[in-house]
Write an enzyme that holds these catalytic residues in place. Structure first.
Site, PDB file in Angstrom:
ATOM      1  N   GLU A  57       9.422  -3.483  10.419  1.00 50.12           N
ATOM      2  CA  GLU A  57       9.838  -2.232   9.778  1.00 50.12           C
ATOM      3  C   GLU A  57      10.401  -1.278  10.825  1.00 50.12           C
ATOM      4  O   GLU A  57       9.754  -1.006  11.855  1.00 50.12           O
ATOM      5  CB  GLU A  57       8.636  -1.597   9.055  1.00 50.12           C
ATOM      6  CG  GLU A  57       8.985  -0.255   8.409  1.00 50.12           C
ATOM      7  CD  GLU A  57       7.965   0.242   7.389  1.00 50.12           C
ATOM      8  OE1 GLU A  57       7.028  -0.517   7.043  1.00 50.12           O
ATOM      9  OE2 GLU A  57       8.110   1.396   6.943  1.00 50.12           O
TER      10      GLU A  57
ATOM     11  N   GLU B  48      -1.102  -5.015   9.003  1.00 50.97           N
ATOM     12  CA  GLU B  48      -0.307  -4.295   9.997  1.00 50.97           C
ATOM     13  C   GLU B  48      -0.946  -4.447  11.376  1.00 50.97           C
ATOM     14  O   GLU B  48      -2.161  -4.295  11.518  1.00 50.97           O
ATOM     15  CB  GLU B  48      -0.236  -2.808   9.638  1.00 50.97           C
ATOM     16  CG  GLU B  48       0.520  -2.554   8.339  1.00 50.97           C
ATOM     17  CD  GLU B  48       0.653  -1.070   8.018  1.00 50.97           C
ATOM     18  OE1 GLU B  48       0.303  -0.219   8.864  1.00 50.97           O
ATOM     19  OE2 GLU B  48       1.115  -0.765   6.903  1.00 50.97           O
TER      20      GLU B  48
ATOM     21  N   ASP C 260       0.836  -1.207   0.000  1.00 55.18           N
ATOM     22  CA  ASP C 260       0.000   0.000   0.000  1.00 55.18           C
ATOM     23  C   ASP C 260       0.871   1.256   0.000  1.00 55.18           C
ATOM     24  O   ASP C 260       0.364   2.375  -0.063  1.00 55.18           O
ATOM     25  CB  ASP C 260      -1.022  -0.007   1.153  1.00 55.18           C
ATOM     26  CG  ASP C 260      -0.388  -0.022   2.519  1.00 55.18           C
ATOM     27  OD1 ASP C 260       0.850  -0.111   2.627  1.00 55.18           O
ATOM     28  OD2 ASP C 260      -1.141   0.063   3.516  1.00 55.18           O
ATOM     29  N   SER C 261       2.202   1.060   0.011  1.00 50.10           N
ATOM     30  CA  SER C 261       3.122   2.178  -0.232  1.00 50.10           C
ATOM     31  C   SER C 261       2.820   2.821  -1.579  1.00 50.10           C
ATOM     32  O   SER C 261       3.264   3.941  -1.840  1.00 50.10           O
ATOM     33  CB  SER C 261       4.576   1.688  -0.191  1.00 50.10           C
ATOM     34  OG  SER C 261       4.757   0.572  -1.038  1.00 50.10           O
TER      35      SER C 261
ATOM     36  N   LYS D 168      -0.863  -9.279   3.665  1.00 49.94           N
ATOM     37  CA  LYS D 168      -0.100  -8.641   4.749  1.00 49.94           C
ATOM     38  C   LYS D 168      -1.003  -7.666   5.509  1.00 49.94           C
ATOM     39  O   LYS D 168      -1.708  -6.871   4.893  1.00 49.94           O
ATOM     40  CB  LYS D 168       1.134  -7.930   4.183  1.00 49.94           C
ATOM     41  CG  LYS D 168       1.971  -7.231   5.267  1.00 49.94           C
ATOM     42  CD  LYS D 168       3.393  -6.944   4.803  1.00 49.94           C
ATOM     43  CE  LYS D 168       3.535  -5.761   3.908  1.00 49.94           C
ATOM     44  NZ  LYS D 168       3.136  -4.465   4.485  1.00 49.94           N
TER      45      LYS D 168
ATOM     46  N   ASP E 274      -0.861  -6.202   0.245  1.00 49.23           N
ATOM     47  CA  ASP E 274      -1.260  -5.491   1.472  1.00 49.23           C
ATOM     48  C   ASP E 274      -2.769  -5.365   1.572  1.00 49.23           C
ATOM     49  O   ASP E 274      -3.443  -5.026   0.597  1.00 49.23           O
ATOM     50  CB  ASP E 274      -0.683  -4.070   1.454  1.00 49.23           C
ATOM     51  CG  ASP E 274       0.638  -3.975   2.187  1.00 49.23           C
ATOM     52  OD1 ASP E 274       0.919  -4.834   3.045  1.00 49.23           O
ATOM     53  OD2 ASP E 274       1.396  -3.037   1.897  1.00 49.23           O
TER      54      ASP E 274
HETATM   55  O1  KIV Z   1       3.653  -1.050   1.555  1.00 50.22           O
HETATM   56  C1  KIV Z   1       4.808  -1.474   1.410  1.00 50.22           C
HETATM   57  O2  KIV Z   1       5.425  -1.405   0.349  1.00 50.22           O
HETATM   58  C2  KIV Z   1       5.426  -2.100   2.567  1.00 50.22           C
HETATM   59  C3  KIV Z   1       6.912  -2.297   2.522  1.00 50.22           C
HETATM   60  C4  KIV Z   1       7.630  -1.018   2.553  1.00 50.22           C
HETATM   61  C5  KIV Z   1       7.365  -3.210   3.587  1.00 50.22           C
HETATM   62  O3  KIV Z   1       4.768  -2.416   3.508  1.00 50.22           O
END
Ligand code: KIV
Length: 270
Positions: free
Chosen positions: A187, A120, A51-52, A118, A90
């Site tokens: 992280e 958080e 989600d970056s 993934k 994510d």
């Molecule tokens: O969203 C993302 O790309 C991430 C990585 C930076 C670990 O969570």
């Protein structure tokens, strides 16, 4: 043609075997088919549709605006370019706030191509992790600096520097493993904390800004290529040193991780 885990691609079992053998694996956050293919040819073993993308592609100042539709669109793009990497996606902000939402959204991400989702969080995602794992959806728990909580944390800061917070992270990581998590991502935590967690857990631990002692490393492709607007301490521009083009830069990142040369001391927190 994209190769999924069962057809000779990277699997969770393979990552676990690598951990037991003391080998390092390499992960990269990518958002489209072109970079996915180049990353696979450079030797990347795990692709993350992170989600970056909210910050890197969309230009937001956090990951909070990212939607399930965004994630599904980019997951489909990456799946088309994937050549055998394990594909992780994510779950964006507030997409796993209730059981019903979690199941619907995780299923949608898996249908779009994810092989692992993934999430958080610490202890509070233990039940969610169990819910998904019991239904055949592998979970990577993301701890330490959790960007979706940037407003609660008060910025993108290193986590786990004081003893009591470090102890909580260790205990919550163990709880998430017991709850069925298949992977853990740490992280921005001190090197010593990441080392303790990687040594204690049976599941593979991936690090970003967490030192060289984790089982795998992850970076965002834009950081590997030095085209992100901000360059945190834990990133390295591999394109600056590469002889050739983008694939060589990613291959240099892969080699540096495999050899234990990246992250170097200047990329680490204590
Ligand atoms: O969203 C993302 O790309 C991430 C990585 C930076 C670990 O969570």
């Amino acid at each position: 043609m994209s190769t999924q885990g069962g057809a000779g691609g990277v699997t969770l079992t393979r990552l676990k075997k690598m951990k037991r053998a003391g080998g390092k694996f390499v992960c990269l956050a990518v958002y489209d088919a072109g970079f996915a293919a180049v990353a696979c040819r450079a030797g990347v073993e795990v692709l993350l549709v992170g989600d970056s993308l909210g910050m890197v592609l969309q230009g937001h100042d956090s990951t909070l605006p990212v939607t399930m539709d965004d994630m599904i669109y980019h997951m489909r793009c990456v799946k088309r370019g994937n050549e055998g990497a394990l594909l992780m996606g994510d779950m964006p902000f507030m997409s796993y706030a209730s059981e019903a939402q979690t199941l619907e959204n995780a299923a949608a991400l898996m249908r779009a191509g994810a092989q692992v989702v993934k999430l958080e969080g610490g202890a509070w995602i233990a039940n969610t992790t169990r819910l998904l794992a019991e239904r055949g959806i592998p979970v990577c728990a993301h701890m330490g600096l959790t960007p979706q909580s940037v407003n609660r944390i008060g910025g993108f800061h290193v986590q786990g520097r004081d003893t009591s917070q470090a102890q909580s992270i260790i205990e919550e990581a163990q709880l998430l493993q017991q709850s069925g998590a298949s992977l853990l991502l740490l992280e921005c935590v001190p090197v010593a904390l990441a080392k303790t967690i990687a040594e204690t857990l049976e599941i593979p631990v991936i690090g970003i800004g967490a030192g060289a002692e984790t089982d795998g490393q992850i970076m965002v492709v834009h950081d590997v290529l030095g085209i992100s607007p901000i360059t945190p301490k834990f990133v390295k521009n591999f394109l600056a040193e590469a002889d050739g083009g983008i694939q060589d830069a990613i291959a240099a990142y892969v080699k540096a991780v495999k050899e234990g040369a990246f992250p170097a001391p200047e990329h680490c927190f204590h």
